[in-house]
Design a protein around this motif. Sequence first.
Motif, PDB file in Angstrom:
ATOM      1  N   LEU A 138     -37.911  -7.378  62.474  1.00  0.00           N
ATOM      2  CA  LEU A 138     -38.934  -8.406  62.676  1.00  0.00           C
ATOM      3  C   LEU A 138     -38.774  -9.493  61.615  1.00  0.00           C
ATOM      4  CD1 LEU A 138     -42.091  -6.283  63.552  1.00  0.00           C
ATOM      5  CD2 LEU A 138     -40.277  -7.118  65.041  1.00  0.00           C
ATOM      6  N   GLU A 139     -38.891 -10.736  62.035  1.00  0.00           N
ATOM      7  CA  GLU A 139     -38.670 -11.856  61.120  1.00  0.00           C
ATOM      8  C   GLU A 139     -39.937 -12.228  60.346  1.00  0.00           C
ATOM      9  OE1 GLU A 139     -37.227 -16.548  61.387  1.00  0.00           O
ATOM     10  OE2 GLU A 139     -36.775 -15.153  63.027  1.00  0.00           O
ATOM     11  N   GLN A 140     -41.067 -12.360  61.058  1.00  0.00           N
ATOM     12  CA  GLN A 140     -42.338 -12.721  60.424  1.00  0.00           C
ATOM     13  C   GLN A 140     -43.440 -11.795  60.941  1.00  0.00           C
ATOM     14  OE1 GLN A 140     -41.520 -17.278  61.416  1.00  0.00           O
ATOM     15  NE2 GLN A 140     -43.348 -17.055  60.138  1.00  0.00           N
ATOM     16  N   PRO A 141     -43.450 -10.532  60.492  1.00  0.00           N
ATOM     17  CA  PRO A 141     -44.436  -9.586  61.038  1.00  0.00           C
ATOM     18  C   PRO A 141     -45.857  -9.869  60.562  1.00  0.00           C
ATOM     19  CG  PRO A 141     -43.133  -8.556  59.298  1.00  0.00           C
ATOM     20  CD  PRO A 141     -42.527  -9.895  59.533  1.00  0.00           C
ATOM     21  N   LEU A 142     -46.777  -9.846  61.518  1.00  0.00           N
ATOM     22  CA  LEU A 142     -48.207  -9.967  61.239  1.00  0.00           C
ATOM     23  C   LEU A 142     -48.852  -8.641  61.614  1.00  0.00           C
ATOM     24  CD1 LEU A 142     -50.838 -11.596  60.610  1.00  0.00           C
ATOM     25  CD2 LEU A 142     -50.869 -12.197  63.057  1.00  0.00           C
ATOM     26  N   VAL A 143     -49.478  -7.974  60.641  1.00  0.00           N
ATOM     27  CA  VAL A 143     -50.076  -6.653  60.846  1.00  0.00           C
ATOM     28  C   VAL A 143     -51.586  -6.792  60.989  1.00  0.00           C
ATOM     29  CG1 VAL A 143     -50.380  -4.333  59.896  1.00  0.00           C
ATOM     30  CG2 VAL A 143     -48.248  -5.598  59.456  1.00  0.00           C
ATOM     31  N   MET A 144     -52.136  -6.279  62.089  1.00  0.00           N
ATOM     32  CA  MET A 144     -53.591  -6.259  62.278  1.00  0.00           C
ATOM     33  C   MET A 144     -54.017  -4.872  62.742  1.00  0.00           C
ATOM     34  SD  MET A 144     -54.490 -10.007  63.947  1.00  0.00           S
ATOM     35  CE  MET A 144     -56.246  -9.781  63.687  1.00  0.00           C
ATOM     36  N   GLU A 145     -55.217  -4.473  62.351  1.00  0.00           N
ATOM     37  CA  GLU A 145     -55.760  -3.171  62.729  1.00  0.00           C
ATOM     38  C   GLU A 145     -56.773  -3.301  63.861  1.00  0.00           C
ATOM     39  OE1 GLU A 145     -56.585  -0.211  59.421  1.00  0.00           O
ATOM     40  OE2 GLU A 145     -56.658  -2.093  58.293  1.00  0.00           O
ATOM     41  N   ASN A 146     -56.970  -2.201  64.581  1.00  0.00           N
ATOM     42  CA  ASN A 146     -58.040  -2.085  65.578  1.00  0.00           C
ATOM     43  C   ASN A 146     -58.014  -3.195  66.619  1.00  0.00           C
ATOM     44  OD1 ASN A 146     -59.178   0.199  64.200  1.00  0.00           O
ATOM     45  ND2 ASN A 146     -60.079  -1.226  62.719  1.00  0.00           N
ATOM     46  N   VAL A 147     -56.830  -3.560  67.059  1.00  0.00           N
ATOM     47  CA  VAL A 147     -56.701  -4.606  68.076  1.00  0.00           C
ATOM     48  C   VAL A 147     -57.031  -4.018  69.444  1.00  0.00           C
ATOM     49  CG1 VAL A 147     -55.108  -6.188  69.223  1.00  0.00           C
ATOM     50  CG2 VAL A 147     -55.020  -5.913  66.734  1.00  0.00           C
ATOM     51  N   GLY A 148     -57.945  -4.647  70.149  1.00  0.00           N
ATOM     52  CA  GLY A 148     -58.314  -4.183  71.476  1.00  0.00           C
ATOM     53  C   GLY A 148     -57.268  -4.576  72.506  1.00  0.00           C
ATOM     54  N   LEU A 149     -56.879  -3.622  73.346  1.00  0.00           N
ATOM     55  CA  LEU A 149     -55.874  -3.851  74.372  1.00  0.00           C
ATOM     56  C   LEU A 149     -56.460  -3.512  75.740  1.00  0.00           C
ATOM     57  CD1 LEU A 149     -52.814  -2.103  72.637  1.00  0.00           C
ATOM     58  CD2 LEU A 149     -53.469  -4.529  72.505  1.00  0.00           C
ATOM     59  N   ALA A 150     -56.291  -4.427  76.692  1.00  0.00           N
ATOM     60  CA  ALA A 150     -56.744  -4.180  78.057  1.00  0.00           C
ATOM     61  C   ALA A 150     -55.549  -3.785  78.915  1.00  0.00           C
ATOM     62  CB  ALA A 150     -57.406  -5.432  78.628  1.00  0.00           C
ATOM     63  N   HIS A 151     -55.778  -2.816  79.805  1.00  0.00           N
ATOM     64  CA  HIS A 151     -54.725  -2.322  80.692  1.00  0.00           C
ATOM     65  C   HIS A 151     -55.129  -2.543  82.135  1.00  0.00           C
ATOM     66  CE1 HIS A 151     -52.783   0.076  77.387  1.00  0.00           C
ATOM     67  NE2 HIS A 151     -54.009  -0.013  76.915  1.00  0.00           N
TER      68      HIS A 151
END
Length: 268
Positions: A138-151
């Motif tokens: 990864l070139e510019q990784p952005l780390v975030m927690e508890n990201v909501g994902l819709a399926h």
Amino acid sequence: MRTLAGGVGRGLSLEDAAALEARFTEAEALESGARLPAQLEALARYRPSVHQPPSGVSVTESRWVDYVAYWERRYEELSGARQWPPDAPPVKPPLKWDGYNAFRGRFQEALAFQGSVARVLRQDAGLARGQRHWLRGLEQPLVMENVGLAHEGRVSLTYVDQFVVDEASLRPGQTPSVHSFSNKKRDFKSMSEDVIDAHLAADAREALTKYGGTVEVRRPGHPLFGRKVNVSRVHLVYDGAEMAPGLKVKLIRKAEDLNVELHFHAPQ
């Protein structure tokens, strides 16, 4: 207003609090501890009071206060006075105090483990590209927690422990590169290798189902908010404390066959 998760979520953003509530509800539904009666008239006889804690518990103990709020909310859900989350498992009667107390302890340990993994990922993201271990490529990784994902086809969101996007891949004409991480704090010391393998297979399936495939990012403020993306790689993170190096190597190879990348982390 107190939620089912109670004081565990104090001081969190609205998004993180919503994620915590959903995770608490899911984990509590799977808890095998003893529960009170489901029939409302019988359950009402066990209504706890903030001012009358069990022997050995102080009236100022925050977890007891949280238990009373949890009991009252569960009573309302059973009575139909409060709506149960869509797609959630069937509503169950509240846990008895001892079971709730033990469950809350494990739940908080899991949250602490998640926070420790997130710190390691952010440290890894801060390294030069060729020095990274967790976020290779990864070139510019952005780390975030508890990201909501819709399926597709599901009403409720799933909340991934850590969601990493390579911001360099967000340039026009490029396909976003995103990685999801599922953290599992398990005590493998007393397990046979066959049992550990079974856990690995189940955890890999769960991670791929909840955090893999095509997802719509539902975290406000995220650079991919509202977009549908294909998760590039699904990672599984175990607590590696006191695990033999040889076993780690075996599990990493088995995880590859299950289409997940396995990591071990020992919180300091």
